[in-house]
Design a protein around this motif. Structure first.
Motif, PDB file in Angstrom:
ATOM      1  N   GLY A 226     -50.105 -39.678  -9.573  1.00  0.00           N
ATOM      2  CA  GLY A 226     -51.519 -39.965  -9.706  1.00  0.00           C
ATOM      3  C   GLY A 226     -51.917 -40.198 -11.153  1.00  0.00           C
ATOM      4  N   GLU A 227     -53.080 -40.761 -11.314  1.00  0.00           N
ATOM      5  CA  GLU A 227     -53.600 -40.982 -12.648  1.00  0.00           C
ATOM      6  C   GLU A 227     -53.918 -39.641 -13.306  1.00  0.00           C
ATOM      7  OE1 GLU A 227     -53.831 -43.871 -14.140  1.00  0.00           O
ATOM      8  OE2 GLU A 227     -53.163 -45.040 -12.406  1.00  0.00           O
ATOM      9  N   LYS A 228     -53.828 -39.595 -14.632  1.00  0.00           N
ATOM     10  CA  LYS A 228     -54.110 -38.355 -15.347  1.00  0.00           C
ATOM     11  C   LYS A 228     -55.529 -37.875 -15.047  1.00  0.00           C
ATOM     12  CE  LYS A 228     -50.883 -38.879 -19.194  1.00  0.00           C
ATOM     13  NZ  LYS A 228     -50.728 -38.953 -20.674  1.00  0.00           N
ATOM     14  N   GLY A 229     -55.620 -36.598 -14.678  1.00  0.00           N
ATOM     15  CA  GLY A 229     -56.930 -36.022 -14.369  1.00  0.00           C
ATOM     16  C   GLY A 229     -57.452 -36.379 -12.997  1.00  0.00           C
ATOM     17  N   LYS A 230     -56.665 -37.124 -12.207  1.00  0.00           N
ATOM     18  CA  LYS A 230     -57.102 -37.516 -10.863  1.00  0.00           C
ATOM     19  C   LYS A 230     -56.006 -37.207  -9.842  1.00  0.00           C
ATOM     20  CE  LYS A 230     -60.021 -41.315 -12.518  1.00  0.00           C
ATOM     21  NZ  LYS A 230     -60.281 -42.778 -12.424  1.00  0.00           N
ATOM     22  N   PRO A 231     -55.783 -35.915  -9.550  1.00  0.00           N
ATOM     23  CA  PRO A 231     -54.708 -35.537  -8.618  1.00  0.00           C
ATOM     24  C   PRO A 231     -54.881 -36.137  -7.233  1.00  0.00           C
ATOM     25  CG  PRO A 231     -56.201 -33.692  -9.026  1.00  0.00           C
ATOM     26  CD  PRO A 231     -56.544 -34.745 -10.022  1.00  0.00           C
ATOM     27  N   GLU A 232     -56.102 -36.502  -6.878  1.00  0.00           N
ATOM     28  CA  GLU A 232     -56.335 -37.063  -5.548  1.00  0.00           C
ATOM     29  C   GLU A 232     -55.717 -38.454  -5.384  1.00  0.00           C
ATOM     30  OE1 GLU A 232     -59.780 -38.304  -8.186  1.00  0.00           O
ATOM     31  OE2 GLU A 232     -58.593 -36.482  -7.824  1.00  0.00           O
ATOM     32  N   THR A 233     -55.317 -39.058  -6.523  1.00  0.00           N
ATOM     33  CA  THR A 233     -54.702 -40.389  -6.452  1.00  0.00           C
ATOM     34  C   THR A 233     -53.177 -40.325  -6.325  1.00  0.00           C
ATOM     35  OG1 THR A 233     -54.532 -40.558  -8.866  1.00  0.00           O
ATOM     36  CG2 THR A 233     -56.573 -41.355  -7.857  1.00  0.00           C
ATOM     37  N   ALA A 234     -52.631 -39.126  -6.248  1.00  0.00           N
ATOM     38  CA  ALA A 234     -51.180 -38.951  -6.147  1.00  0.00           C
ATOM     39  C   ALA A 234     -50.672 -39.335  -4.760  1.00  0.00           C
ATOM     40  CB  ALA A 234     -50.800 -37.509  -6.467  1.00  0.00           C
ATOM     41  N   HIS A 235     -49.436 -39.781  -4.697  1.00  0.00           N
ATOM     42  CA  HIS A 235     -48.784 -40.136  -3.432  1.00  0.00           C
ATOM     43  C   HIS A 235     -47.412 -39.455  -3.367  1.00  0.00           C
ATOM     44  CE1 HIS A 235     -51.756 -43.352  -3.948  1.00  0.00           C
ATOM     45  NE2 HIS A 235     -51.746 -43.466  -2.627  1.00  0.00           N
ATOM     46  N   PRO A 236     -47.377 -38.163  -3.031  1.00  0.00           N
ATOM     47  CA  PRO A 236     -46.103 -37.425  -3.004  1.00  0.00           C
ATOM     48  C   PRO A 236     -45.094 -38.009  -2.023  1.00  0.00           C
ATOM     49  CG  PRO A 236     -47.871 -36.164  -1.969  1.00  0.00           C
ATOM     50  CD  PRO A 236     -48.520 -37.316  -2.652  1.00  0.00           C
ATOM     51  N   GLU A 237     -45.571 -38.751  -1.033  1.00  0.00           N
ATOM     52  CA  GLU A 237     -44.653 -39.342  -0.052  1.00  0.00           C
ATOM     53  C   GLU A 237     -43.762 -40.414  -0.690  1.00  0.00           C
ATOM     54  OE1 GLU A 237     -48.310 -41.956  -0.067  1.00  0.00           O
ATOM     55  OE2 GLU A 237     -47.875 -39.794  -0.192  1.00  0.00           O
ATOM     56  N   ALA A 238     -44.138 -40.878  -1.886  1.00  0.00           N
ATOM     57  CA  ALA A 238     -43.357 -41.923  -2.556  1.00  0.00           C
ATOM     58  C   ALA A 238     -41.935 -41.459  -2.859  1.00  0.00           C
ATOM     59  CB  ALA A 238     -44.054 -42.367  -3.833  1.00  0.00           C
ATOM     60  N   GLN A 239     -41.770 -40.165  -3.152  1.00  0.00           N
ATOM     61  CA  GLN A 239     -40.432 -39.634  -3.434  1.00  0.00           C
ATOM     62  C   GLN A 239     -39.530 -39.789  -2.215  1.00  0.00           C
ATOM     63  OE1 GLN A 239     -39.184 -38.527  -6.347  1.00  0.00           O
ATOM     64  NE2 GLN A 239     -37.189 -38.119  -5.427  1.00  0.00           N
ATOM     65  N   THR A 240     -40.064 -39.455  -1.038  1.00  0.00           N
ATOM     66  CA  THR A 240     -39.291 -39.590   0.201  1.00  0.00           C
ATOM     67  C   THR A 240     -38.975 -41.057   0.472  1.00  0.00           C
ATOM     68  OG1 THR A 240     -40.355 -37.626   1.116  1.00  0.00           O
ATOM     69  CG2 THR A 240     -39.276 -39.112   2.673  1.00  0.00           C
ATOM     70  N   MET A 241     -39.922 -41.918   0.197  1.00  0.00           N
ATOM     71  CA  MET A 241     -39.709 -43.355   0.400  1.00  0.00           C
ATOM     72  C   MET A 241     -38.567 -43.866  -0.482  1.00  0.00           C
ATOM     73  SD  MET A 241     -43.736 -44.486   0.422  1.00  0.00           S
ATOM     74  CE  MET A 241     -43.437 -46.243   0.519  1.00  0.00           C
ATOM     75  N   ALA A 242     -38.518 -43.403  -1.731  1.00  0.00           N
ATOM     76  CA  ALA A 242     -37.441 -43.820  -2.637  1.00  0.00           C
ATOM     77  C   ALA A 242     -36.093 -43.289  -2.153  1.00  0.00           C
ATOM     78  CB  ALA A 242     -37.728 -43.334  -4.048  1.00  0.00           C
ATOM     79  N   GLU A 243     -36.069 -42.042  -1.668  1.00  0.00           N
ATOM     80  CA  GLU A 243     -34.825 -41.449  -1.165  1.00  0.00           C
ATOM     81  C   GLU A 243     -34.325 -42.200   0.064  1.00  0.00           C
ATOM     82  OE1 GLU A 243     -35.920 -37.402  -0.573  1.00  0.00           O
ATOM     83  OE2 GLU A 243     -35.853 -36.876  -2.712  1.00  0.00           O
ATOM     84  N   GLU A 244     -35.248 -42.598   0.914  1.00  0.00           N
ATOM     85  CA  GLU A 244     -34.864 -43.363   2.106  1.00  0.00           C
ATOM     86  C   GLU A 244     -34.308 -44.724   1.706  1.00  0.00           C
ATOM     87  OE1 GLU A 244     -38.499 -43.411   4.277  1.00  0.00           O
ATOM     88  OE2 GLU A 244     -38.188 -41.431   5.204  1.00  0.00           O
TER      89      GLU A 244
END
Length: 613
Positions: A226-244
């Motif tokens: 996510g953007e700095k200071g904006k945790p709501e813009t994070a996409h933690p699922e991206a890590q799983t997508m990269a692993e897949e």
């Protein structure tokens, strides 16, 4: 002077042998143990031999041996043409050289050997003759451009390779391209998310390929966290997508492989442009994508032999406590070699690459030029290869070097704070061009843009190499660009100054002479200091090659320029052409020899030579 060193070595050896016989001491005196060194102060003599190595056999203190051995030599010396005095100085036997004889010996050797000077040891052989050395350096990732850290790695690897070759080794320069793995998939995923539908390419965006792919890597991190200071813009699922995506890559998915190849080509083409610009080259490229399967085969073989084991989570591991010690909790340290899903990790492909390289080019020595952050990794790698029974593991060496940063702080590529190699060189180039124009040297230097590029590379490479590899360092761009002091541009300036002297002499019909009676005129203190420094060059090369340390050549270069500057200040050249042509010819011989050694040594530390500045 090389002949005189060997002559003095033989004198000391003969005196030690006689002394041993007089004292009734049993055993042989080894000529190899008689080493000729340069005393730290001129008043101590010009050359010396330490006698510490003989203390045990003689059962005497080194200063006692030195005193008696010196007395024996003095009795047999007579009217020597090589030495004016021999004396004991503490545990050393030191000699003062005959200046006329030394000048003739040193300068004529340089004149005859030309660019080959420095390659031969005192006995006339190349110190590393017969040694086959493979050197690995750079190790770029195909998810980002080269950065300041790579520049130090590249400079070290290329310089070490040139020094080893100078010392007589057969050198094979290799590179491992880290072109697969989770980090590569992160850039690929960002491309699919943000660029694919637009048909973006490096060409369409006006970017170097490696810069564009590096931008994708930064975009992935911002998307993930996510953007700095904006945790709501994070996409933690991206890590799983990269692993897949990585799993699909290893399964050979056609679509994933096609995108991977395209982005790898973009990066590698851009990186190769930087290599060409900096004068760095390789004899063979290795790619992780070509060696990781061999690494997996080695792991499977080790698993079947019981060298590795399968953990409860399904991953394949090895206990490396014997190599790196127990953990802080006292438990065994384990290294994962294959993930639980069967995909390989970084060390898997390093194992495969090591095996493949020795199959391709059996070597006497393998040098990995990698930062000290990877000390643990190489201890484990060498340990695993040893456990697998490869008989060449004792030939592996990790040239561990310190990190390099700017005064502003440490670099992090995933956060976009990387110090891009091309941008840094561009900045140095612009500064050099501005300096040329400020001094109104545009016409005198020829192609100002070409000269500015060479000055930039001199500033960069010399600054990176003058520090011993093991030390961390800060790169100060402004300091590196100075034309005064211990810098690359200063070396270039001295080279251009010497070239100017030789051109002017030729224009006036004056020339160097290497006749004995002419060279014997070089007796001034500043002439003698310069001659002695020129005579040290073969020793510097041998030591730098054996210790894999280019900083020794860099330090030597600065000292050589310093001594030449003193000589030029104290000993007129062109002004004595009419009044004492013989002395002018002798000094021009010294200038010519300095020019030869300076150009050769500059090349070893990647400082481009300029004959006009």
């Amino acid at each position: 002077m090389a002949d005189q060193k060997e002559e003095f070595r033989a004198l000391v050896f003969d005196a030690l042998s006689q002394y041993k016989k007089e004292k009734g001491i049993e055993g042989d005196v080894s000529l190899d143990a008689v080493r000729v060194e340069t005393p730290p102060k001129p008043e101590m003599g010009d050359i010396g031999v330490p006698l510490f190595a003989f203390a045990k056999a003689f059962r005497m203190a080194p200063p006692v041996i030195a005193k008696d051995v010196a007395a024996i030599i003095v009795k047999t010396l007579g009217d020597s043409k090589s030495f004016t005095s021999v004396a004991a100085v503490g545990p050393y036997v030191n000699a003062t050289l005959n200046k006329a004889s030394s000048a003739t010996d040193t300068l004529r050797t340089i004149y005859e050997q030309k660019e080959a000077y420095g390659s031969l040891a005192q006995d006339g052989t190349k110190p590393l003759a017969g040694r086959k050395v493979m050197v690995e350096y750079s190790s770029p990732n195909t998810n980002k451009p080269l950065h300041l850290g790579h520049l130090r790695n590249d400079a070290l690897g290329e310089s070490v390779s040139r020094i080893l070759h100078k010392a007589g080794a057969d050198v094979f320069r290799t590179i491992i391209v880290n072109n697969r793995g989770i980090h590569i998939c992160k850039s690929m995923l960002a491309y699919k998310l943000f660029h694919e539908k637009n048909g973006d390419t490096p060409e369409s965006l006006g970017m170097k390929g490696d810069h564009f792919v590096g931008q994708c890597y930064v975009e992935f991190d911002r998307y993930l966290n996510g953007e700095k200071g904006k945790p709501e813009t994070a996409h933690p699922e991206a890590q799983t997508m990269a692993e897949e995506m990585l799993v699909k890559w290893e399964e050979g998915d056609a679509e994933v492989r096609a995108l991977w190849q395209k982005m790898n080509d973009w990066t590698l083409n851009g990186v190769k442009e930087t290599y060409k610009r900096t004068g760095v080259g390789f004899d063979k490229y290795y790619f992780e994508s070509d060696t990781y399967l061999l690494g997996k085969e080695v792991i499977e073989e080790g698993l079947s032999k019981g060298i590795f084991f399968k953990a409860e989570d399904g991953s394949v591991r090895i206990d490396v406590s014997d190599a790196v010690g127990k953990g802080r909790d006292g438990n065994a340290q384990q290294k994962v070699l294959l993930r639980k899903d069967g995909t390989s990790v970084y060390i898997t492909q390093d194992i495969g690459t090591a095996v493949k390289r020795h199959q391709d080019w059996p070597y006497n020595q393998m040098v990995y030029v990698v930062a000290n952050e990877q000390n643990y990794h190489f201890k484990v790698l060498f340990y695993i290869l040893q456990k697998m029974g490869y008989d060449w593991t004792d030939k592996l060496h990790h040239l561990s070097y310190g990190l390099v940063n700017l005064p502003s702080g440490r670099m992090k590529s995933r956060e976009g704070t990387i110090v891009d190699a091309d941008d840094l060189i561009d900045t140095l180039h612009a500064d050099a061009l501005a300096a040329i124009k400020e001094r109104e040297r545009d016409e005198q230097v020829g192609d100002a843009d070409e000269v500015a590029e060479k000055v930039a590379l001199a500033a960069l490479h010399y600054y990176l190499l003058q520090t011993a590899p093991i030390k961390d360092m800060l790169f100060h761009p402004e300091e590196s660009m100075s034309f005064n002091g211990n810098t690359g541009p200063y070396l270039q300036y001295m080279g251009a100054r010497i070239a100017s002297i030789l051109r002017k002499a030729e224009e006036e019909g004056a020339g160097a002479s290497f006749e004995d009676d002419i060279l014997s005129l070089l007796s001034h203190e500043s002439e003698w200091a310069l001659i002695k420094n020129l005579a040290r060059y073969p020793q510097i090369i041998a030591k730098a090659a054996e210790e894999l340390d280019p900083s020794q050549v860099a330090v030597y270069l600065y000292e050589l320029c310093r001594d030449f500057s003193a000589f030029y200040r104290d000993c007129p050249i062109m002004s004595v052409v009419q009044t004492d042509s013989r002395l002018a010819s002798a000094r021009l011989a010294l200038v010519s020899c300095t020019h030869t050694v300076l150009k050769d040594a500059m090349n070893l530390v990647l400082v481009p030579y300029l004959d006009r500045m």
